[in-house]
Design a protein around this motif. Structure first.
Motif, PDB file in Angstrom:
ATOM      1  N   THR A   1      37.262  38.716  49.657  1.00  0.00           N
ATOM      2  CA  THR A   1      36.540  39.445  48.620  1.00  0.00           C
ATOM      3  C   THR A   1      36.514  38.638  47.332  1.00  0.00           C
ATOM      4  O   THR A   1      37.517  38.015  46.962  1.00  0.00           O
ATOM      5  CB  THR A   1      37.167  40.817  48.359  1.00  0.00           C
ATOM      6  OG1 THR A   1      38.482  40.629  47.831  1.00  0.00           O
ATOM      7  CG2 THR A   1      37.269  41.626  49.645  1.00  0.00           C
TER       8      THR A   1
ATOM      9  N   ASP B   1      39.616  43.239  41.972  1.00  0.00           N
ATOM     10  CA  ASP B   1      40.320  42.786  43.165  1.00  0.00           C
ATOM     11  C   ASP B   1      40.334  43.902  44.214  1.00  0.00           C
ATOM     12  O   ASP B   1      39.906  45.025  43.972  1.00  0.00           O
ATOM     13  CB  ASP B   1      41.717  42.281  42.833  1.00  0.00           C
ATOM     14  CG  ASP B   1      42.633  43.347  42.267  1.00  0.00           C
ATOM     15  OD1 ASP B   1      43.532  42.993  41.483  1.00  0.00           O
ATOM     16  OD2 ASP B   1      42.466  44.537  42.611  1.00  0.00           O
ATOM     17  N   MET B   2      40.813  43.549  45.390  1.00  0.00           N
ATOM     18  CA  MET B   2      40.686  44.428  46.548  1.00  0.00           C
ATOM     19  C   MET B   2      41.435  45.743  46.386  1.00  0.00           C
ATOM     20  O   MET B   2      41.126  46.727  47.056  1.00  0.00           O
ATOM     21  CB  MET B   2      41.161  43.685  47.800  1.00  0.00           C
ATOM     22  CG  MET B   2      40.553  44.194  49.087  1.00  0.00           C
ATOM     23  SD  MET B   2      40.849  43.080  50.459  1.00  0.00           S
ATOM     24  CE  MET B   2      42.623  43.133  50.546  1.00  0.00           C
ATOM     25  N   GLY B   3      42.431  45.766  45.531  1.00  0.00           N
ATOM     26  CA  GLY B   3      43.213  46.980  45.332  1.00  0.00           C
ATOM     27  C   GLY B   3      42.429  48.140  44.752  1.00  0.00           C
ATOM     28  O   GLY B   3      42.908  49.279  44.769  1.00  0.00           O
ATOM     29  N   TRP B   4      41.224  47.888  44.278  1.00  0.00           N
ATOM     30  CA  TRP B   4      40.371  48.933  43.725  1.00  0.00           C
ATOM     31  C   TRP B   4      39.471  49.556  44.796  1.00  0.00           C
ATOM     32  O   TRP B   4      38.631  50.409  44.463  1.00  0.00           O
ATOM     33  CB  TRP B   4      39.500  48.372  42.606  1.00  0.00           C
ATOM     34  CG  TRP B   4      40.285  48.029  41.375  1.00  0.00           C
ATOM     35  CD1 TRP B   4      40.810  46.810  41.043  1.00  0.00           C
ATOM     36  CD2 TRP B   4      40.651  48.912  40.322  1.00  0.00           C
ATOM     37  NE1 TRP B   4      41.468  46.879  39.850  1.00  0.00           N
ATOM     38  CE2 TRP B   4      41.386  48.145  39.377  1.00  0.00           C
ATOM     39  CE3 TRP B   4      40.415  50.261  40.070  1.00  0.00           C
ATOM     40  CZ2 TRP B   4      41.900  48.711  38.205  1.00  0.00           C
ATOM     41  CZ3 TRP B   4      40.924  50.811  38.899  1.00  0.00           C
ATOM     42  CH2 TRP B   4      41.665  50.046  37.998  1.00  0.00           C
TER      43      TRP B   4
ATOM     44  N   ALA C   1      43.190  52.080  49.883  1.00  0.00           N
ATOM     45  CA  ALA C   1      43.618  51.197  48.796  1.00  0.00           C
ATOM     46  C   ALA C   1      45.140  51.163  48.639  1.00  0.00           C
ATOM     47  O   ALA C   1      45.677  50.206  48.080  1.00  0.00           O
ATOM     48  CB  ALA C   1      42.959  51.617  47.487  1.00  0.00           C
TER      49      ALA C   1
ATOM     50  N   GLY D   1      47.098  50.530  50.856  1.00  0.00           N
ATOM     51  CA  GLY D   1      47.572  49.475  51.744  1.00  0.00           C
ATOM     52  C   GLY D   1      48.351  49.954  52.946  1.00  0.00           C
ATOM     53  O   GLY D   1      48.789  49.152  53.769  1.00  0.00           O
TER      54      GLY D   1
ATOM     55  N   ALA E   1      45.563  44.316  55.191  1.00  0.00           N
ATOM     56  CA  ALA E   1      45.031  43.756  53.947  1.00  0.00           C
ATOM     57  C   ALA E   1      46.116  42.980  53.227  1.00  0.00           C
ATOM     58  O   ALA E   1      47.272  43.415  53.193  1.00  0.00           O
ATOM     59  CB  ALA E   1      44.486  44.870  53.054  1.00  0.00           C
ATOM     60  N   ASP E   2      45.746  41.851  52.671  1.00  0.00           N
ATOM     61  CA  ASP E   2      46.645  41.062  51.839  1.00  0.00           C
ATOM     62  C   ASP E   2      46.036  41.061  50.442  1.00  0.00           C
ATOM     63  O   ASP E   2      45.127  40.279  50.158  1.00  0.00           O
ATOM     64  CB  ASP E   2      46.775  39.635  52.386  1.00  0.00           C
ATOM     65  CG  ASP E   2      47.788  38.807  51.630  1.00  0.00           C
ATOM     66  OD1 ASP E   2      48.058  39.122  50.452  1.00  0.00           O
ATOM     67  OD2 ASP E   2      48.300  37.841  52.207  1.00  0.00           O
ATOM     68  N   ASN E   3      46.510  41.962  49.589  1.00  0.00           N
ATOM     69  CA  ASN E   3      45.917  42.095  48.268  1.00  0.00           C
ATOM     70  C   ASN E   3      46.134  40.853  47.410  1.00  0.00           C
ATOM     71  O   ASN E   3      45.311  40.537  46.546  1.00  0.00           O
ATOM     72  CB  ASN E   3      46.473  43.328  47.561  1.00  0.00           C
ATOM     73  CG  ASN E   3      45.843  44.609  48.078  1.00  0.00           C
ATOM     74  OD1 ASN E   3      45.031  44.588  49.002  1.00  0.00           O
ATOM     75  ND2 ASN E   3      46.234  45.723  47.498  1.00  0.00           N
TER      76      ASN E   3
ATOM     77  N   ASN F   1      43.399  38.841  48.363  1.00  0.00           N
ATOM     78  CA  ASN F   1      42.120  39.564  48.366  1.00  0.00           C
ATOM     79  C   ASN F   1      41.379  39.380  49.690  1.00  0.00           C
ATOM     80  O   ASN F   1      40.173  39.106  49.730  1.00  0.00           O
ATOM     81  CB  ASN F   1      41.227  39.118  47.197  1.00  0.00           C
ATOM     82  CG  ASN F   1      41.652  39.757  45.897  1.00  0.00           C
ATOM     83  OD1 ASN F   1      41.945  40.947  45.832  1.00  0.00           O
ATOM     84  ND2 ASN F   1      41.722  38.951  44.852  1.00  0.00           N
TER      85      ASN F   1
END
Length: 130
Positions: A24, A29-32, A54, A56, A73-75, A78
């Motif tokens: 991404t 970032d992906m956490g959103w 989100a 995780g 997922a690896d935040n 991303n």
């Protein structure tokens, strides 16, 4: 705002494994986002495969892949993953990564409804031969 780039597709024999990745890029970032994988076989409608929320930790799978596929997922990187084991010919499809912003979120009902996802990648092809 968000770009999704899938990779890892290919051709494999039935019973084999593949691991898809989705990188991404963008302002957030992906956490959103709640992140998901969808797939579309030729002549068929696109279907949801798996979603990771989100937080995780919370995941949900389509019945057709439960026990064979794992979403993660690896935040920090991303990057979203889909580990696919015991692949079957019916898993042959274009696989898409998708992102749903946490606001408004996935709401109630089916978390793998296409209309809940705002951002989409271009897809990566998976072909499983018998």
């Amino acid at each position: 705002q968000v770009q999704l780039v899938e990779s890892g597709g290919g051709s494999v024999q039935a019973g084999g494994s593949l691991k898809l990745s989705c990188a991404t890029y963008g302002t957030y970032d992906m956490g959103w986002f709640h992140m998901a994988w969808f797939r579309q076989a030729p002549g068929k409608a696109r279907e949801g495969v798996a979603v990771i929320y989100a937080d995780g930790r919370t995941t949900y799978y389509a019945d057709s892949v439960k026990g064979r596929f794992t979403i993660s997922a690896d935040n920090a990187k991303n990057t979203l993953y889909l580990q696919m084991n015991i692949l079957k010919p019916e898993d042959t499809a274009m696989y898409y990564c998708a992102a749903a912003p946490i606001n408004p979120g996935l709401g109630v009902g089916q978390p793998l409804s296409e209309d809940k996802y705002k951002f989409w990648g271009q897809g990566t092809q998976v072909t499983v031969s018998s």
